[in-house]
Design a protein around this motif. Structure first.
Motif, short mmCIF file in Angstrom:
data_model
loop_
_atom_site.label_atom_id
_atom_site.label_comp_id
_atom_site.label_asym_id
_atom_site.label_seq_id
_atom_site.Cartn_x
_atom_site.Cartn_y
_atom_site.Cartn_z
N VAL A 294 0.88 -0.52 0.31
CA VAL A 294 -0.25 0.03 0.44
C VAL A 294 1.12 1.30 0.20
CG1 VAL A 294 -1.17 1.13 0.87
CG2 VAL A 294 -1.57 -1.03 1.28
N ALA A 295 0.78 2.24 -1.07
CA ALA A 295 1.53 3.17 -1.31
C ALA A 295 2.80 2.76 -0.86
CB ALA A 295 0.67 3.98 -0.46
N PRO B 156 -0.29 9.14 1.29
CA PRO B 156 1.10 10.52 1.95
C PRO B 156 1.40 11.51 1.18
CG PRO B 156 1.90 7.80 2.11
CD PRO B 156 -0.09 8.30 1.94
N LYS B 157 0.90 12.05 1.43
CA LYS B 157 1.55 14.11 0.41
C LYS B 157 2.52 13.73 -0.42
CE LYS B 157 0.09 17.13 4.35
NZ LYS B 157 0.35 18.36 5.52
N ALA B 158 3.13 12.58 -0.73
CA ALA B 158 4.25 12.76 -1.98
C ALA B 158 3.32 12.27 -3.09
CB ALA B 158 5.27 12.54 -1.09
N VAL B 159 2.51 11.47 -2.59
CA VAL B 159 2.10 10.68 -3.63
C VAL B 159 0.19 11.22 -3.93
CG1 VAL B 159 2.85 8.98 -3.24
CG2 VAL B 159 1.21 8.82 -2.48
N ARG B 160 -0.29 11.91 -3.14
CA ARG B 160 -1.59 12.81 -3.41
C ARG B 160 -1.57 13.72 -3.91
NH1 ARG B 160 -3.40 15.14 2.51
NH2 ARG B 160 -2.26 13.20 3.18
N SER C 236 -6.82 14.63 -8.24
CA SER C 236 -7.79 13.22 -8.97
C SER C 236 -7.94 12.25 -7.70
CB SER C 236 -7.47 13.58 -9.91
OG SER C 236 -6.49 12.21 -10.24
N LEU C 237 -6.93 12.25 -7.00
CA LEU C 237 -6.74 11.02 -5.79
C LEU C 237 -6.42 11.30 -4.67
CD1 LEU C 237 -6.98 7.93 -5.71
CD2 LEU C 237 -4.88 7.99 -5.67
N VAL C 238 -6.77 11.40 -3.44
CA VAL C 238 -6.55 11.93 -2.11
C VAL C 238 -6.59 10.46 -1.47
CG1 VAL C 238 -7.52 13.82 -0.12
CG2 VAL C 238 -8.00 14.12 -2.18
N GLY C 239 -7.09 9.59 -1.14
CA GLY C 239 -7.25 9.02 -0.77
C GLY C 239 -8.29 7.69 -1.15
N THR C 240 -8.52 6.14 0.13
CA THR C 240 -8.97 5.43 -0.57
C THR C 240 -10.05 5.08 0.41
OG1 THR C 240 -7.15 4.61 -1.49
CG2 THR C 240 -8.70 2.21 -0.90
#
Length: 297
Positions: A185-186, A237-241, A244-248
């Motif tokens: 995950v991430a 995480p903010k690095a990959v946020r 269009s995609l905030v979370g799950t």
């Protein structure tokens, strides 16, 4: 003559078009009330405005379905001290109120026959009737049963080596076990309930079934509902946020292991854990959601 005068306005009204009639009505009845007059041009303009409304933006949350797969207890749990006292009391009450069994009646008959024989008040005709047969007393049967009981070796309820193996499905047979799988995950490996990302055109229940089928072991399970029993939401995480995609959002489904699975691959990352052991492998926020849906039997 008066009838002709009354019919003339009606003919004039009927000769008008529907749009003219409505416009006339809006100028007289509606115009004084503060409402906007109705016209065909306003209808056409509203239709064009409706068509020009952009489609609603997609949700920035991705959907995931997870399976809370449990193996139910295989053997009964040990009695607590209070349960043991209650069990002994019930057995004593049943013994006092029960009738004698056939074996107990036979013991009494054998004891009576032996006492009569010792007292000299014994009818030898009873032995003549069983002369060609071996007389097997009830006490002899009890001795045989006692010997068979000593030879019988029950399977152990607790196997220390197996109970310590967290990957074994045969551990802790008196407890419920929950399946955890190691997943990425991430960019981070985490112990989670088996999960899969939702795909267009399938239900969340089908996503959960796909998550279970994607594991390297053949788990046959019975799902308890078509609807999820819980949900967990987390941000990336903010690095990959991104915008269009905030979370799950993870939707949990309950399932019971209905058949023993075939041995998993040697490198399969599985854990079968008791409810009290989950907190050592799950993150606190995730554990708070999972512990509510785990069956404790």
């Amino acid at each position: 003559m008066s009838q002709k005068k009354m019919a003339a306005p009606c003919r004039r009204m009927a000769s008008r078009s529907l749009v003219q009639f409505i416009s006339c009505f809006s100028r007289t009845a509606v115009g004084n009330t503060g409402f906007r007059p109705f016209s065909c041009s306003s209808v056409r303009r509203a239709t064009l405005e409706t068509k020009s409304v952009p489609e609603r933006a997609r949700s920035p949350w991705s959907l995931t379905a997870a399976v809370c797969l449990q193996r139910l207890p295989v053997i009964t749990a040990d009695y607590t001290p209070m349960e043991q006292l209650f069990r002994d009391m019930i057995q004593q009450v049943e013994l006092e109120k029960s009738l004698l069994s056939e074996h107990e009646l036979r013991l009494l008959q054998d004891a009576e026959r032996l006492s009569r024989k010792q007292a000299g008040d014994y009818d030898s005709d009873e032995e003549d009737n069983h002369k060609d047969q071996d007389i097997l007393l009830a006490q002899d049967l009890e001795d045989m049963w006692e010997q068979k009981l000593k030879d019988f070796q029950p399977a152990p309820r607790v196997i220390d080596d197996v109970d310590k193996d967290l990957t074994s499905l045969e551990r802790c047979l008196a407890n419920s076990l929950t399946l955890l799988a190691e997943q990425q995950v991430a960019g981070e490996k985490l112990w989670l309930l088996p999960q899969a990302q939702w795909q267009e055109g399938e239900t969340l229940r089908q996503t959960a079934e796909r998550a279970l089928a994607s594991l390297p072991a053949d788990f046959k399970a019975t799902f308890l509902s078509n609807a999820p029993c819980g949900v967990y939401k987390y941000k990336l995480p903010k690095a990959v946020r991104t915008e269009s995609l905030v979370g799950t959002k993870v939707f949990f489904f309950k399932a019971i292991l209905s058949d023993r699975a075939h041995p998993a691959a040697p490198n399969a990352s599985f854990l079968w854990l008791k409810k009290s052991e989950l907190q050592s492998f799950l993150k606190p926020a995730y554990m708070m959601k999972v512990e509510r849906i785990v069956l404790q039997l």
